[in-house]
Design an enzyme around this catalytic site. Structure first.
Site, PDB file in Angstrom:
ATOM      1  N   THR A   3     -14.951  69.517  49.216  1.00 59.81           N
ATOM      2  CA  THR A   3     -14.526  69.821  50.581  1.00 59.81           C
ATOM      3  C   THR A   3     -15.637  70.443  51.419  1.00 59.81           C
ATOM      4  O   THR A   3     -16.504  71.153  50.879  1.00 59.81           O
ATOM      5  CB  THR A   3     -13.334  70.805  50.550  1.00 59.81           C
ATOM      6  OG1 THR A   3     -13.060  71.232  51.886  1.00 59.81           O
ATOM      7  CG2 THR A   3     -13.627  72.034  49.717  1.00 59.81           C
ATOM      8  N   TYR A  27      -9.693  78.456  48.765  1.00 56.01           N
ATOM      9  CA  TYR A  27      -9.696  76.998  48.617  1.00 56.01           C
ATOM     10  C   TYR A  27     -11.131  76.491  48.433  1.00 56.01           C
ATOM     11  O   TYR A  27     -11.448  75.800  47.465  1.00 56.01           O
ATOM     12  CB  TYR A  27      -9.033  76.354  49.844  1.00 56.01           C
ATOM     13  CG  TYR A  27      -9.210  74.860  49.888  1.00 56.01           C
ATOM     14  CD1 TYR A  27      -8.647  74.054  48.902  1.00 56.01           C
ATOM     15  CD2 TYR A  27      -9.959  74.252  50.892  1.00 56.01           C
ATOM     16  CE1 TYR A  27      -8.835  72.672  48.920  1.00 56.01           C
ATOM     17  CE2 TYR A  27     -10.135  72.883  50.926  1.00 56.01           C
ATOM     18  CZ  TYR A  27      -9.576  72.100  49.935  1.00 56.01           C
ATOM     19  OH  TYR A  27      -9.771  70.744  49.956  1.00 56.01           O
TER      20      TYR A  27
END
Ligand code: UDP
Length: 326
Positions: A118, A142
């Site tokens: 990501t 995250y």
């Protein structure tokens, strides 16, 4: 043609991947625990196994008995603010279970691995588009959970007969042009999905999380990439690994950022009327801007996006959402 395991194949991006692979004649096994995935989105030509990638007693026999050659690993949790509230769940789902899966691959001699990483690994985002070599300083659990998995992959590739491509996704949106799958996660949080839901009057208004970021109009800027172009990145990465290519870490984005307000305008143009919006407080863990520098994937894998247009992305997300309504 290859035997490929797709983890999270009942989810948004994994279901698109599964269709793309079976369309090309690959033999695909999907593992998904259906925590957020939808069984009906799995391509009918794929074998579906309901289960958890953190369960070694499930995964190792699967890899062995199905002669899996490559793993494409999507399964994981993806909501930044949830990761701030429940960091341990994110480290468990994204880091620990990935470790178990990678270990199973090494033990079973599966040496080709594609990982969904990501843009959140970069952290605050600089004033220039992010290069793969930029400093990694994720600002939420995250991003940290995914960066740790990148490190595990890097070290595993140095020590074992194991090669990988980690793809750092920017903001993925849109749906399969043939309408077979799309973003169906219950309780969706992503901007374009939510804006389309408001456009279809399933929610009264769109909240804009923060109007005072240091950006051109005060709202957050992201690099939105059409899911079909993202899937193409994976197909190129798979070819690269099958040909014996070396490990790589690559950005997946177009190199152009749009603000939340610009996305709202695109959705308003799509429906021919202004989308109702309200400025709300900033969301925990949100950086002001994240834009990719996509030079590396263009030059090293020859990636050429075919849908790099915000209106296209919005139109395809909206068409999927309309079909959900029907
Ligand atoms: N966003 C927003 N309202 C929403 C959902 C998202 O203003 O209902 C903003 C969010 O703050 C960020 C951008 O839209 O600036 C993209 O957020 P999203 O959740 O789609 O993806 P993320 O970048 O967090 O992975």
């Amino acid at each position: 043609m290859a035997n490929i395991l797709v983890t999270g194949g009942a989810g948004y991006i994994g279901s698109h991947m599964t269709y793309a692979l079976v369309d090309r004649g690959h033999s695909v096994t999907v593992v998904d625990n259906l925590s957020t995935g939808v069984r009906g989105l799995v391509a009918p030509q794929a074998e579906f196994v309901e289960g958890d990638i953190g369960d070694e007693t499930l995964v190792r026999p699967l890899l062995r008995h199905r002669n899996i050659e490559a793993v494409i690993h999507f399964a994981g949790s993806v909501v930044v603010p949830d990761s701030v509230e429940q960091p341990l769940r994110y480290y468990n789902n994204n880091t620990m279970k990935s470790l178990t899966l990678i270990d199973a691959c090494v033990q079973e001699g599966v040496g080709k691995f594609i990982f969904s990483s990501t843009a959140a690994v970069y952290g605050m985002g600089e004033d220039h588009p992010a290069c793969e070599s930029d400093e990694k300083s994720p600002i939420n659990p995250y991003g940290r959970s995914k960066l740790m998995t990148e490190w595990i992959l890097e070290d595993a590739a140095k020590a074992y007969d194991f090669r990988y491509v980690a793809l750092r996704y920017f903001n993925v949106a849109g749906a399969d042009p043939q309408g077979r799958t799309g973003q169906s996660t219950p309780r969706a949080t992503h901007l374009i999905k939510k804006a389309c839901q408001v456009a279809l009057q399933r929610a009264p208004e769109l909240e804009i999380f923060g109007g005072d970021f240091p950006t051109r109009d005060g709202t957050g800027i992201r690099d939105y990439i059409h899911v079909s172009d993202l899937i193409e990145c994976h197909l190129l990465a798979l070819d690269h690994l099958i040909k014996g290519g070396e490990p790589k870490v690559l950005n997946c984005g177009y190199g152009q950022g749009f603000s939340v307000r610009e996305v709202v305008e695109a959705v308003s143009r799509q429906i021919g009327r202004p989308l109702p919006v309200r400025i709300a407080p900033r969301r925990a863990g949100d950086p002001a801007q994240l834009i990719a520098n996509p030079s590396r994937i263009r030059s090293e894998l020859g990636w050429r996006p075919a849908h790099a247009d915000l209106s296209d992305i919005v139109a395809s997300a909206y068409a999927w959402e309309q079909r959900q309504n029907a």
